[in-house]
Design a protein around this motif. Structure first.
Motif, PDB file in Angstrom:
ATOM      1  N   MET A  52      -8.692  -4.017   0.797  1.00 10.09           N
ATOM      2  CA  MET A  52      -8.389  -3.028   1.818  1.00 10.09           C
ATOM      3  C   MET A  52      -7.977  -1.724   1.164  1.00 10.09           C
ATOM      4  SD  MET A  52      -8.653  -4.172   4.950  1.00 10.09           S
ATOM      5  CE  MET A  52      -8.770  -5.727   5.843  1.00 10.09           C
ATOM      6  N   PRO A  53      -8.349  -0.576   1.733  1.00 14.34           N
ATOM      7  CA  PRO A  53      -7.790   0.677   1.231  1.00 14.34           C
ATOM      8  C   PRO A  53      -6.303   0.738   1.528  1.00 14.34           C
ATOM      9  CG  PRO A  53      -9.027   1.069   3.253  1.00 14.34           C
ATOM     10  CD  PRO A  53      -9.265  -0.366   2.862  1.00 14.34           C
ATOM     11  N   GLY A  54      -5.585   1.432   0.673  1.00 13.67           N
ATOM     12  CA  GLY A  54      -4.152   1.563   0.879  1.00 13.67           C
ATOM     13  C   GLY A  54      -3.361   1.131  -0.338  1.00 13.67           C
ATOM     14  N   PRO A  55      -2.038   1.188  -0.244  1.00  9.64           N
ATOM     15  CA  PRO A  55      -1.151   0.840  -1.354  1.00  9.64           C
ATOM     16  C   PRO A  55      -1.050  -0.671  -1.523  1.00  9.64           C
ATOM     17  CG  PRO A  55       0.137   1.442   0.560  1.00  9.64           C
ATOM     18  CD  PRO A  55      -1.306   1.647   0.946  1.00  9.64           C
ATOM     19  N   GLY A  56      -1.665  -1.214  -2.566  1.00  8.65           N
ATOM     20  CA  GLY A  56      -1.809  -2.658  -2.698  1.00  8.65           C
ATOM     21  C   GLY A  56      -0.511  -3.435  -2.613  1.00  8.65           C
ATOM     22  N   MET A 236      -8.893   5.984   2.236  1.00  7.86           N
ATOM     23  CA  MET A 236      -9.999   5.879   1.286  1.00  7.86           C
ATOM     24  C   MET A 236      -9.592   5.410  -0.100  1.00  7.86           C
ATOM     25  SD  MET A 236     -12.506   9.080   2.184  1.00  7.86           S
ATOM     26  CE  MET A 236     -11.317  10.351   1.806  1.00  7.86           C
ATOM     27  N   VAL A 237      -8.320   5.144  -0.313  1.00 11.41           N
ATOM     28  CA  VAL A 237      -7.863   4.736  -1.642  1.00 11.41           C
ATOM     29  C   VAL A 237      -7.915   3.222  -1.762  1.00 11.41           C
ATOM     30  CG1 VAL A 237      -5.916   4.690  -3.226  1.00 11.41           C
ATOM     31  CG2 VAL A 237      -6.396   6.737  -1.916  1.00 11.41           C
ATOM     32  N   PHE A 238      -8.824   2.721  -2.567  1.00  9.43           N
ATOM     33  CA  PHE A 238      -8.893   1.295  -2.849  1.00  9.43           C
ATOM     34  C   PHE A 238      -8.183   1.016  -4.162  1.00  9.43           C
ATOM     35  CE2 PHE A 238     -12.237   1.768   0.195  1.00  9.43           C
ATOM     36  CZ  PHE A 238     -12.312   0.547   0.847  1.00  9.43           C
ATOM     37  N   LEU A 304       0.185   4.474   6.599  1.00  7.41           N
ATOM     38  CA  LEU A 304      -0.233   3.920   7.882  1.00  7.41           C
ATOM     39  C   LEU A 304      -1.629   3.293   7.868  1.00  7.41           C
ATOM     40  CD1 LEU A 304       0.475   3.446  10.841  1.00  7.41           C
ATOM     41  CD2 LEU A 304      -0.350   5.757  11.350  1.00  7.41           C
ATOM     42  N   PRO A 305      -2.666   3.926   7.285  1.00  5.88           N
ATOM     43  CA  PRO A 305      -4.002   3.314   7.359  1.00  5.88           C
ATOM     44  C   PRO A 305      -4.069   1.916   6.745  1.00  5.88           C
ATOM     45  CG  PRO A 305      -4.144   5.581   6.587  1.00  5.88           C
ATOM     46  CD  PRO A 305      -2.699   5.229   6.595  1.00  5.88           C
ATOM     47  N   GLY A 306      -3.457   1.746   5.579  1.00  2.30           N
ATOM     48  CA  GLY A 306      -3.485   0.437   4.933  1.00  2.30           C
ATOM     49  C   GLY A 306      -2.808  -0.629   5.758  1.00  2.30           C
ATOM     50  N   ALA A 331     -16.753  -4.738  -4.333  1.00  2.00           N
ATOM     51  CA  ALA A 331     -16.921  -4.670  -5.787  1.00  2.00           C
ATOM     52  C   ALA A 331     -17.528  -3.330  -6.197  1.00  2.00           C
ATOM     53  CB  ALA A 331     -17.802  -5.822  -6.269  1.00  2.00           C
ATOM     54  N   GLY A 332     -18.492  -2.833  -5.410  1.00  2.00           N
ATOM     55  CA  GLY A 332     -19.068  -1.519  -5.696  1.00  2.00           C
ATOM     56  C   GLY A 332     -18.059  -0.404  -5.535  1.00  2.00           C
ATOM     57  N   VAL A 333     -17.243  -0.482  -4.494  1.00  2.15           N
ATOM     58  CA  VAL A 333     -16.218   0.533  -4.275  1.00  2.15           C
ATOM     59  C   VAL A 333     -15.196   0.518  -5.409  1.00  2.15           C
ATOM     60  CG1 VAL A 333     -14.283   1.184  -2.785  1.00  2.15           C
ATOM     61  CG2 VAL A 333     -16.486   0.596  -1.776  1.00  2.15           C
ATOM     62  N   ASN A 334     -14.793  -0.675  -5.850  1.00  2.00           N
ATOM     63  CA  ASN A 334     -13.825  -0.778  -6.938  1.00  2.00           C
ATOM     64  C   ASN A 334     -14.357  -0.140  -8.218  1.00  2.00           C
ATOM     65  OD1 ASN A 334     -11.789  -2.062  -5.516  1.00  2.00           O
ATOM     66  ND2 ASN A 334     -12.577  -4.102  -5.943  1.00  2.00           N
TER      67      ASN A 334
END
Length: 396
Positions: A52-56, A236-238, A304-306, A331-334
């Motif tokens: 998921m995008p956001g702060p892991g 958008m941050v993965f 909030l988005p995450g 995997a492509g996004v990462n």
């Protein structure tokens, strides 16, 4: 709720080391000590945060709080874990005019900027080994890095993320699918998403894109634009952590100077808690009329988005993660975001921090110590801060 808040608040006071360290602290506290959930369940939450995008790490904490006390429990976990770093970075922002001009503090900040080079370089190395094992992933990483170095913009980054997801869906699905937990349910299990939270996430994202587009003609930042900028970045941050750097720099680059941005990033290295709390410093610096409001809006918007996406998928994660095409796209996004981070390592981090052969020597020395001895991040912060102060005093 108070118990959840206090447990996470105590962790937020001492959790140095970034997302990987935070996940270790969470496992030690909530799995081994408190037995709030078992290792299998905890592992599934960690895996979900990576997809998921956001702060892991903050998403894992939110999910633990949600598991323990529902939505209010998730909110209590977020508030507890983020509050210490929010307060520290906000206070550093509002008092910066009182201490920022001294050569001593400039030396400390310069030392912390050099530490940022070390930490981000290490993050890139770890993420490259984790996400770029196949030839296609390596090519995606290199292509995204080159494009962002030549054409840095939020629109370009967004387009590259979409393209990487499509490429990963077709060419990386087999490798990604092989990493799926063998205990996951069969593919025939229906995926039941919470469309209320999904609609809220999508609606806010569309509204933020429209708000940024409408305000692009003005050089003045209002609260709606401030919320939109940070919400768009959080969407958008993965991977969380340092991956937020290039997107944030592109998003707020017109509202804050490079020096202010890198000062905030350097200070975020020196405080415990999530890296996304950098938004508190930036929000206060951008919305100087009422810095507390600016810090609160920016922090809420980037987290909030995450959290909304976690609420969408928490109850259906096993069924989602069993689909190879979904994991292939991720995997492509990462791989793509590793390229983003590599571009950010050069500019603005390296170009703004390494100004002399002495600086480069310190970076090489610090990276060698970091990789060889793996010291606690607190000692690295102290070491680079003191060294920067001494060099600043000597040069001045």
């Amino acid at each position: 709720m108070l118990q959840i808040f206090l447990r996470f608040f105590s962790l937020g006071l001492v959790s140095f080391g970034g997302p990987a360290a935070h996940i270790g602290y969470f496992r030690q506290t909530f799995v081994q000590e408190l037995n709030w959930l078992d290792d299998k369940h905890y592992g599934s939450l960690v895996a979900l945060s990576q997809f998921m995008p956001g702060p892991g790490s903050s998403q894992v904490g939110f999910a633990i709080g949600y598991h323990r006390g529902g939505l209010l429990g998730g909110i209590a976990a977020f508030l507890g874990f983020t509050l210490p770093s929010f307060i520290l970075l906000f206070l550093l922002a509002v008092t910066s005019s009182q201490w920022l001009d001294y050569s001593f503090t400039q030396g400390i900040i310069h030392g912390l900027k050099l530490l940022a080079v070390v930490v981000v370089a290490d993050a890139i190395w770890i993420m490259f080994k984790q996400f770029c094992q196949r030839k296609q992933a390596k090519l995606l990483m290199m292509f995204s890095c080159v494009i962002i170095l030549l054409q840095p913009s939020m629109l370009m980054q967004f387009g590259l993320l979409i393209a990487a997801a499509l490429v990963g869906r077709h060419y990386l699905s087999s490798a990604a699918g092989s990493e799926v937990d063998a205990s996951a349910p069969p593919l025939s299990q229906p995926v039941k998403l919470n469309f209320f939270w999904l609609s809220l996430f999508a609606g806010l994202l569309i509204a933020s894109l429209v708000a940024i587009s409408l305000s692009s003609q003005s050089s003045i930042t209002n609260l709606t634009q401030l919320f939109s900028q940070f919400y768009q970045v959080g969407s958008m941050v993965f991977g969380g952590g340092h991956v937020v750097l290039p997107l944030l720099q592109q998003s707020v680059g017109d509202s804050i100077s490079h020096d202010q941005f890198l000062t905030g990033y350097a200070l975020a290295q020196a405080v415990p808690g999530p890296m996304f709390a950098l938004a508190a410093f930036l929000g206060a610096e951008i919305w100087i009329e009422q810095p507390l409001i600016g810090a609160l809006v920016a922090t809420l918007a980037i987290f909030l988005p995450g959290f909304l996406l976690m609420l969408v998928a928490l109850k259906s994660w096993n069924a989602i993660s069993a689909k190879p095409q979904v994991t292939g796209a991720i995997a492509g996004v990462n791989a793509c975001v590793v390229g983003f981070l590599l571009a950010a390592l050069y500019t603005p981090i390296f170009t703004s921090a390494v100004l002399s052969p002495i600086d480069m020597a310190l970076v090489v020395l610090g990276f060698g110590i970091f990789k060889t001895f793996k010291p606690n991040i607190f000692f690295l912060v102290a070491g680079f801060g003191v060294t920067g102060a001494l060099i600043g005093a000597f040069v001045s």
